[in-house]
Design a protein around this motif. Structure first.
Motif, short mmCIF file in Angstrom:
data_model
loop_
_atom_site.label_atom_id
_atom_site.label_comp_id
_atom_site.label_asym_id
_atom_site.label_seq_id
_atom_site.Cartn_x
_atom_site.Cartn_y
_atom_site.Cartn_z
N THR A 1 0.56 -1.02 -0.17
CA THR A 1 -0.17 -0.03 0.08
C THR A 1 0.78 1.08 -0.03
OG1 THR A 1 -1.78 -1.48 1.94
CG2 THR A 1 -1.25 0.96 1.01
N SER A 2 0.87 2.22 -1.06
CA SER A 2 1.47 3.53 -0.99
C SER A 2 0.45 4.63 -0.06
CB SER A 2 1.99 3.87 -2.82
OG SER A 2 0.96 3.52 -3.27
N ALA A 3 1.96 5.69 -0.48
CA ALA A 3 1.29 7.22 0.07
C ALA A 3 1.27 7.73 -0.25
CB ALA A 3 0.75 6.89 1.64
N GLU A 4 0.98 9.01 -0.83
CA GLU A 4 1.51 10.64 -1.07
C GLU A 4 1.76 10.87 0.10
OE1 GLU A 4 -0.47 14.42 -2.24
OE2 GLU A 4 -0.96 12.29 -4.09
N THR A 5 3.40 11.43 0.16
CA THR A 5 3.76 11.23 2.33
C THR A 5 4.16 12.91 1.75
OG1 THR A 5 4.21 8.80 1.77
CG2 THR A 5 5.12 10.20 3.47
N GLY B 1 -1.00 0.78 8.24
CA GLY B 1 -0.70 0.12 7.33
C GLY B 1 0.01 0.45 5.88
N VAL B 2 0.56 1.37 5.99
CA VAL B 2 1.75 1.67 4.36
C VAL B 2 2.88 1.23 4.54
CG1 VAL B 2 3.16 3.67 3.23
CG2 VAL B 2 0.27 4.39 4.27
N ASN B 3 3.52 1.14 3.11
CA ASN B 3 4.54 0.54 3.26
C ASN B 3 5.88 0.64 1.83
OD1 ASN B 3 3.26 -1.82 1.70
ND2 ASN B 3 3.11 -3.55 2.73
N GLN B 4 4.78 1.82 1.43
CA GLN B 4 5.29 2.27 0.08
C GLN B 4 5.50 4.00 0.38
OE1 GLN B 4 7.81 1.45 -2.60
NE2 GLN B 4 7.76 3.32 -1.74
N LEU B 5 6.55 4.40 0.16
CA LEU B 5 5.96 6.01 0.27
C LEU B 5 6.16 6.68 -1.12
CD1 LEU B 5 8.17 6.93 3.53
CD2 LEU B 5 5.19 5.98 3.05
N ILE B 6 5.41 7.77 -1.40
CA ILE B 6 5.80 8.97 -2.53
C ILE B 6 6.02 9.63 -1.95
CG2 ILE B 6 4.42 9.04 -5.02
CD1 ILE B 6 4.91 5.75 -4.54
N GLY B 7 6.47 10.49 -2.05
CA GLY B 7 7.65 11.46 -1.19
C GLY B 7 6.72 13.08 -1.77
N HIS B 8 6.77 13.95 -1.63
CA HIS B 8 5.96 14.70 -2.57
C HIS B 8 6.21 15.98 -2.24
CE1 HIS B 8 2.25 18.13 -2.73
NE2 HIS B 8 1.77 17.03 -3.78
N GLY B 9 7.69 16.53 -2.74
CA GLY B 9 7.97 15.77 -3.70
C GLY B 9 9.47 15.95 -4.57
N TRP B 10 9.41 16.26 -5.02
CA TRP B 10 10.90 16.84 -5.99
C TRP B 10 11.14 17.55 -7.35
CZ3 TRP B 10 15.82 14.45 -5.07
CH2 TRP B 10 17.57 14.46 -5.57
N PRO B 11 10.45 18.67 -6.84
CA PRO B 11 11.18 19.39 -8.28
C PRO B 11 12.04 19.65 -8.68
CG PRO B 11 11.61 20.83 -6.21
CD PRO B 11 11.20 19.51 -5.37
#
Length: 928
Positions: A413-417, A444-454
């Motif tokens: 499960t990913s999350a916009e973090t 329960g998240v185990n994939q982080l999608i960082g918000h973000g890289w400009p």
């Protein structure tokens, strides 16, 4: 920031000089072994065993690395900088990126050879192809948004495929009038029904309205004359007019109708097919859909026939009640309408996009919440569910996604973090990152999608570009030197949270049918209604009493059952007989049911409501007749006690521990608990785990090191001495973990030497060097007040031989200072703790790296690097980019907005002040 030029196979690229140093420190290499040469590996432990998991925890696999949302502004991107940023991400421990083309931040300028590439133009497709190739060469994951901005849409969306709504107009009809003017009907609109009855535009009885059968003629519609004043109600199938948010150049246009298969197929054919073709034989790992923010969408062209087919009756005569009715019949109608909308978006948006992804050898990653009304079980239709929001002690969109993953067997499960982390841009710290990431792990998240890289174009003044409302995690950020340490922690925990199976005890039913009944035209969102039922008080009763939870809905109950020891019904009124029968069967087999507040009393739909409600009442009475199976409690505050009567807590905590959280994962031969102190004060407590195993081992999520905590023949309470925002892993196993060091009796740290004073401080970028008699902020000196970057603190420290024998020696910077929430910050979260080192430090002893300082406890072990006599201590401190930004005027976007319209407003960037920087407190050598 100085950059070092290097050569690559395909093109000349650039890697920051400091990044190359960090690559060496973090063990990152851009080189590979010669073909055919393989390192010899020891025999691997059995897959899925705790021994295998421990090995993976120490050296986590690349697929557990965090990712970044990579904003391409304009997009004004060039190949050398794209490659440089890919390599910088890799050096920082980031495993991949989601490409997100968004609004321009600068105008085209021929003199500077600066150009925004129109979306889907040949130039754009060329750099997209190049990026995919470079990512593949470097082992980086690529995800791709199937649009620019969000929600899906653009210039290809015609008015008849744009997001749709039900429009209403009321006209008062004077006495004896025989006709009424029809409202203007524009392109993309259709008059679907007209009603009349007694009353006026503000007050009428919706249930008594009579449908007119006459067709409009020359802009008017005939009505039978009456001596009374009446009202005429017009219902029009219309369009929301919503435009794509934050669109790139030439990507603006209408948001598409997510209830229309024709509109969705058109988007896939015209946009998605072209995007995917750029990747050739190496398609993206996933394609992405952001949160559903299709505001006001509640209709589609064929909703009426689809409604009748699915619900068994014609909605048309009931439109006045749907729009403004107040009785139970109106609520039942709205439930049926809402359910129909969910079915349509499931079938016509989520399913075809997921099918398209499969056909193109990729996966659909979807934030399946928001508007329109998708459900928890809608996540079953996508390969990769994703959440958003760190609200782990309240109703959460993130837990919505992770619960669906647990129910429908999705391991990741990913999350916009970090979406709104510590606004404004460049204000967030590594501790902020950890504090929020841990809240996602706890859900329960185990994939982080960082918000973000400009992305930042070459030549742009430091610290570069930033998204209008987000933190910045690229190598323009001064504290980037510790990024490999931050990402390794996040990678290690992400890996661990994928092992075994989730072991949450409590299922909380989402009362979708009650939420549907609350819908109003223009606002149809299940996730937006749930906070009325899943209150913070209810969630806290679960968490504070030693349990963790998932959500479940009626559809999941029918499909997979109730795989939890306890089911909680939160203030539920409407429930189908089928769902009640399934719950009764669950209770008969030993499941415990707790109803909070009300008991189910009504059938959810409009058709046969009275007859079915009698069945519901009878089934409810029968279920709750046996208190051993089901019981009713008065309110949320009573839930904790009821849970403890039903089930022993999974992790019972005693002592001083505010906002302690845990996640339990179950392996065949071990139970793994990830435990977090999510507060800004230390925790002095102990934990008793329900899992009964012989050995207890603590794993350090920063290093992977194992400590045997077993205190007797049977595992007993385990000490929880956690600094603010500290986390730890506890493994309960039948066998001792290999390499675990027996825990020694805890000894207090004692001061060995106070070395706070007379540090030599150099600012290499400014060519400034001085001696500081006592700790001071850089902002106290006019020469460094607006400086962002690195300062090097050096000092010689003498250590006696007697102090080195068998002792732990640490360089200690003191404790953090708790702070309260800043009321001026309207969005986002932060760690409510100020570091004694602002903001991060890398410690070197006698020329060798000892470690980073960016989280509590602010202490670095240096004993292995010390020797008798004089020792050279070097502390490289980096602050925030805010100080530089505070010293200059904010960017003027007037001309940009004149060209493209105002597509963004920088968040909280006015009235910036430089922030304290450097070593600010007592620095000591500590010994134990």
């Amino acid at each position: 920031m100085k950059r070092t030029k290097i050569k690559t196979d395909a093109a000349e690229s650039f890697i920051p000089g400091r990044v190359r140093r960090w690559m060496f420190c973090a063990g990152v290499s851009l080189l590979t072994l010669p073909q055919g040469v393989r390192a010899q590996a020891p025999t691997a432990p059995e897959k899925g065993s705790i021994a295998a998991v421990q090995a993976g925890f120490q050296t986590p696999p690349d697929d557990a690395r965090i990712m970044m949302r990579w904003w391409w502004f304009g997009p004004a991107v060039v190949k050398p900088e794209l490659e440089r940023e890919i390599l910088a991400m890799k050096a920082g421990g980031i495993g991949g990126f989601e490409i997100q083309p968004v609004y321009a931040v600068a105008l085209d300028d021929k003199a500077k050879d600066f150009k925004n590439l129109p979306y889907l133009s040949d130039g754009f497709m060329d750099v997209l192809k190049f990026t995919g190739e470079k990512a593949h060469e470097n082992g980086m994951r690529v995800d791709l948004t199937l649009a620019s901005g969000w929600p899906y849409g653009g210039p290809h969306v015609s008015i008849d495929e744009a997001s749709s709504r039900l429009r209403f107009a009321a006209e008062e009809l004077p006495a004896n009038a025989a006709s009424v003017t029809v409202p203007s009907i524009g392109n993309g609109e259709k008059l679907i029904a007209v009603f009349t009855g007694e009353g006026n535009a503000k007050k009428y009885d919706a249930a008594s309205m009579m449908k007119l059968t006459a067709a409009p003629s020359e802009g008017r519609i005939a009505v039978a004359p009456s001596k009374h004043t009446r009202v005429v109600l017009f219902f029009i199938a219309s369009r929301t007019g919503q435009q794509v948010k934050r669109a790139a150049v030439d990507a603006d246009g209408f948001v598409l109708d997510h209830f229309s298969r024709k509109a969705v197929d058109s988007h896939l054919n015209l946009i998605a097919n072209k995007l995917i073709a750029a990747f050739g034989d190496n398609p993206p790992y996933a394609v992405f859909s952001d949160s559903l923010e299709v505001y006001g969408a509640d209709w589609t062209d064929d909703l009426l026939p689809e409604f009748e087919k699915r619900r068994g009756y014609d909605l048309t005569p009931h439109l006045p009640e749907l729009w403004s009715g107040t009785g139970p019949g109106a609520a039942a109608l709205r439930r049926d309408w809402g359910l129909t909308l969910t079915e349509l978006i499931d079938e016509r948006y989520l399913t075809p996009v997921n099918d398209w992804a499969k056909a193109h050898h990729t996966q659909f990653r979807s934030q399946t919440y928001g508007e329109p009304a998708v459900s928890l079980s809608s996540n079953n239709l996508v390969a990769l569910p994703e959440g958003e929001g760190p609200q782990w002690r309240a109703f959460s969109f993130t837990r919505l996604a992770s619960s669906a993953s647990h129910l429908y067997d999705r391991n990741v499960t990913s999350a916009e973090t970090w979406t709104w982390l510590h606004s404004p841009a460049f204000r967030a710290t590594p501790l902020d990152m950890k504090a929020e990431a841990d809240r996602f792990f706890l859900q329960g998240v185990n994939q982080l999608i960082g918000h973000g890289w400009p992305y930042t174009a070459p030549g742009v003044e430091e610290p570069g570009w930033a998204f209008y409302a987000a933190a910045v995690f690229n190598d323009h950020n001064p504290w980037w030197p510790v990024m490999p340490e931050v990402t390794k922690y996040l990678q290690r925990v992400s890996y661990l949270m994928r092992q075994g199976k989730p072991a949450n005890d409590i299922a909380v039913l989402l009362p979708n049918d009650d939420a549907y009944a609350e819908f109003k035209p223009g606002h149809v969102t299940l996730s937006g209604e749930m906070a009325k039922y899943i209150t913070p008080g209810l969630i806290e009763q679960v968490l504070n009493n030693g349990y963790n939870l998932d959500y479940i809905d009626a559809e999941a109950i029918q499909k997979v059952g109730i795989p939890y020891p306890v089911l909680v019904l939160p203030h539920v009124d409407r429930m189908s007989p089928e769902t009640l029968k399934a719950i009764a069967a669950y209770a008969a087999k030993g499941g415990k049911v707790i109803a909070v507040g009300s008991l189910p009393a009504h059938a959810p739909g409009f058709a046969h409501e009275e007859e079915l409600s009698k069945q519901v009442a009878g089934l409810t009475q029968k279920l709750f007749a046996d208190p051993k199976q089901a019981r009713q409690i008065t309110g949320d505050a009573d839930l904790g006690a009821a849970l403890k009567q039903a089930l022993t807590p999974d992790m019972a905590v005693t002592g001083t521990a505010s906002e302690m959280g845990f996640v339990h994962r179950k392996l065949a031969d071990a139970d793994v608990y990830f435990v977090v102190n999510s507060s800004n004060v230390p925790a002095h407590a102990s934990a008793t785990f329900r899992a009964s195993r012989e050995f207890v081992t603590a794993l350090d999520p920063f290093t992977g090191a194992a400590t045997d905590m077993t205190s007797g023949p049977v595992a007993g309470p385990v000490a929880l001495e956690l600094a603010p925002y500290e986390s730890r892993v506890f493994v309960l196993s039948d066998k001792a973990l290999p390499g675990a060091v027996k825990a020694a009796p805890e000894k207090p740290w004692a001061p060995l030497a106070d070395i706070s004073h007379d540090w030599k401080v150099a600012f290499p970028a400014l060519k400034i060097a001085k001696t500081e008699p006592q700790p001071a902020s850089w902002t106290d000196d006019a020469a460094t007040r607006y400086f962002s970057g690195e300062a090097v603190y050096t000092k010689s420290v003498r250590v006696e031989a007697k102090d080195l024998k068998g002792a732990e020696i640490a360089l200690d910077f003191g404790v953090g200072t708790p702070v309260v929430v800043d009321p001026a910050i309207k969005a986002g979260m932060r760690a409510l703790l100020e570091s004694p080192v602002r903001e991060v430090a890398m410690v070197y002893v006698n020329g060798k790296r000892a470690g980073g300082v960016w989280h509590p406890p602010y202490r670095v072990d240096i004993a292995p690097l010390l020797h008798e006599g004089e020792n050279a201590i070097e502390v490289r401190v980096d602050n925030l980019a805010i100080n530089t930004l505070a010293g200059r005027a904010p960017t003027d976007y007037k001309l940009l907005s004149a060209r493209y319209g105002q597509r963004f407003v920088p968040q909280d960037m006015d009235h910036l002040e430089p922030l304290p920087s450097g070593i600010l407190g007592t620095v000591q050598l500590m010994k134990r």
